[in-house]
Write a protein that holds these residues in place. Structure first.
Motif, PDB file in Angstrom:
ATOM      1  N   ASP A  40       0.840  -1.219   0.000  1.00 30.12           N
ATOM      2  CA  ASP A  40       0.000   0.000   0.000  1.00 30.12           C
ATOM      3  C   ASP A  40       0.865   1.254   0.000  1.00 30.12           C
ATOM      4  N   LYS A  41       1.974   1.217   0.751  1.00 31.93           N
ATOM      5  CA  LYS A  41       2.863   2.381   0.798  1.00 31.93           C
ATOM      6  C   LYS A  41       3.478   2.650  -0.561  1.00 31.93           C
ATOM      7  N   VAL A  44       0.850   4.076  -2.659  1.00 27.51           N
ATOM      8  CA  VAL A  44       0.635   5.500  -2.305  1.00 27.51           C
ATOM      9  C   VAL A  44       1.770   6.361  -2.829  1.00 27.51           C
ATOM     10  N   GLN A  47       1.231   6.825  -6.402  1.00 22.45           N
ATOM     11  CA  GLN A  47       0.170   7.832  -6.644  1.00 22.45           C
ATOM     12  C   GLN A  47       0.674   9.243  -6.357  1.00 22.45           C
ATOM     13  N   LYS A  48       1.481   9.368  -5.265  1.00 17.63           N
ATOM     14  CA  LYS A  48       2.031  10.692  -4.941  1.00 17.63           C
ATOM     15  C   LYS A  48       2.913  11.208  -6.066  1.00 17.63           C
TER      16      LYS A  48
END
Length: 409
Positions: A40-41, A44, A47-48
């Motif tokens: 998930d990190k 993320v 996505q960032k």
């Protein structure tokens, strides 16, 4: 005892196995959750990174839009933050478009966004380019027409110059002919002058003879006129002495100045300058003549006179004496004729003078004849046919101011 101890150990073993299994499950569960968290990190972070790239692209796009709208020197710190700034930009664009539409004689338009303005700006820019091209075409056509006109003008100027040259040549030829004719005419004139002098010398005798005859005729005419005047004087004297009647009466007289007034005026057709004989009645109705008075100024009811002769200073002219003249007839209508272009006086008009004269019983005629009493001389009367006829018929010529005095102006 030993069996109970073995059961305990068995239980302990089972418990230990169970705990081991639980720890194993927990270990595997923890590792799986950690991997999920790391996954998930990572997701993320991806996505960032994607959002950062989108933000960078968006900032770049915004910068490009700023450069497009405000120019390459636009700074984000100077960019207006008011919420209605976009509306102001849209209104300015809409106003500019409507100004162009007004020039193109089209109705105005309204827009909800800058994109709509931009779409019409492209079309208007195209139309402006077309109008510019059309204007250039008209200019080129006008320049072409001007060039043609200039060429035609140059051709016309060349023709005129050629014609002027031909005219100048003709004028020079005519000048030469004129000088030749002038020389001939001068010679002929000199010859004619000689002939005229010769004929004048030949006719001098006849001229002298005619002059003598004319002088003789003039002498005869003068003698006849003198004779007629004497006869008229005798007739008037005879009439005055025997049959004369009183025409008026002395109203007042000033013995110191010799000025007086008689009871005659314009309605009685009294002319200025007329001389009256003054008399008084004596015993038996006889007339005793005391002198003469001359009319100086004619009024409406009374006229001013001046004593020009007094026969006896001991019997002077006084109020109540009578006046008479063989040349005065109050019933006679005086006939006037005007000669000249216009009156010199600006105070009265010719129509007023005519109406005033008629009110006093005078008659105004257009032509001079034997019945004309006075010719009134206006401006430029000398060359008029009325003046010439008056001179031939012996009509009395009076000035304009004499006439104005006659009507009381």
């Amino acid at each position: 005892m030993a069996q109970r101890d073995g059961s305990i150990y068995l239980y302990l073993f089972i418990v230990a196995c169970v705990l081991f299994m639980i720890m194993t499950v927990l270990f595997f569960l923890e590792n799986s959750a950690k991997e999920n968290i790391l996954a998930d990190k990572a997701r993320v972070e991806a996505q960032k990174t994607s959002l950062e790239n989108d933000k960078r692209d968006l900032n770049q796009t915004i910068g490009e839009l700023r450069n497009l709208i405000a120019g390459p020197t636009a700074d984000s710190a100077d960019w207006p933050k008011e919420p209605h700034y976009m509306d102001l930009m849209k209104e300015k664009a809409e106003r500019a478009i409507n100004e162009v539409l007004t020039e193109l004689k089209e109705p105005p338009r309204s827009y909800d966004s800058l994109i709509g303005c931009y779409g019409d700006i492209q079309g208007l820019f195209k139309r402006l380019l077309e109008a510019r091209a059309e204007a250039f075409a008209k200019r080129d056509a006008a320049v072409g027409s001007e060039v043609k006109v200039r060429e035609a003008s140059d051709s016309t100027v060349a023709e005129i110059t050629k014609a002027n040259s031909q005219t100048l040549t003709s004028l020079q030829e005519l000048q030469a002919k004129y000088e030749d004719l002038d020389g001939r005419s001068k010679a002929e004139k000199a010859e004619l002058v000689k002939q005229l002098e010769k004929e004048r010398d030949e006719h001098t005798e006849q001229v002298v003879l005619l002059s003598r005859q004319s002088a003789f005729k003039d002498t005869q005419i003068k003698a006849l006129e003198n004779r007629v005047e004497k006869l008229l004087a005798e007739v008037n004297k005879e009439k005055t002495d025997e049959d004369v009647e009183a025409d008026g009466k002395i109203v007042n007289i000033l013995s110191s100045s010799g000025k007086g007034w008689i009871n005659l005026g314009r309605p009685d057709h009294l002319p200025s300058g007329l001389v009256f004989r003054v008399f008084q009645y004596t015993k038996g109705g006889k007339k005793h003549f005391k002198g003469q008075v001359e009319v100086q100024k004619v009024g409406d009811d009374l006229s001013e006179v001046r004593v020009i002769e007094e026969k006896d200073s001991l019997n002077p002219i006084v109020a109540g004496d009578y006046v008479t003249s063989a040349f005065y007839d109050p019933k006679a209508q005086i006939v006037f004729v005007f000669a000249g272009t216009e009156m010199e006086s600006k105070d009265v008009t010719k129509d007023y003078v005519v109406s005033k004269m008629k009110s006093y019983g005078a008659q105004v005629s257009e032509k001079v004849d034997i019945n004309t009493d006075f010719l009134v001389a206006f401006k430029n009367y000398e060359n008029t046919p009325e003046y010439k006829a008056a001179r031939e018929l012996g009509v009395t010529v009076i000035r304009e101011r004499d006439l104005l005095e006659y009507i009381g102006r």
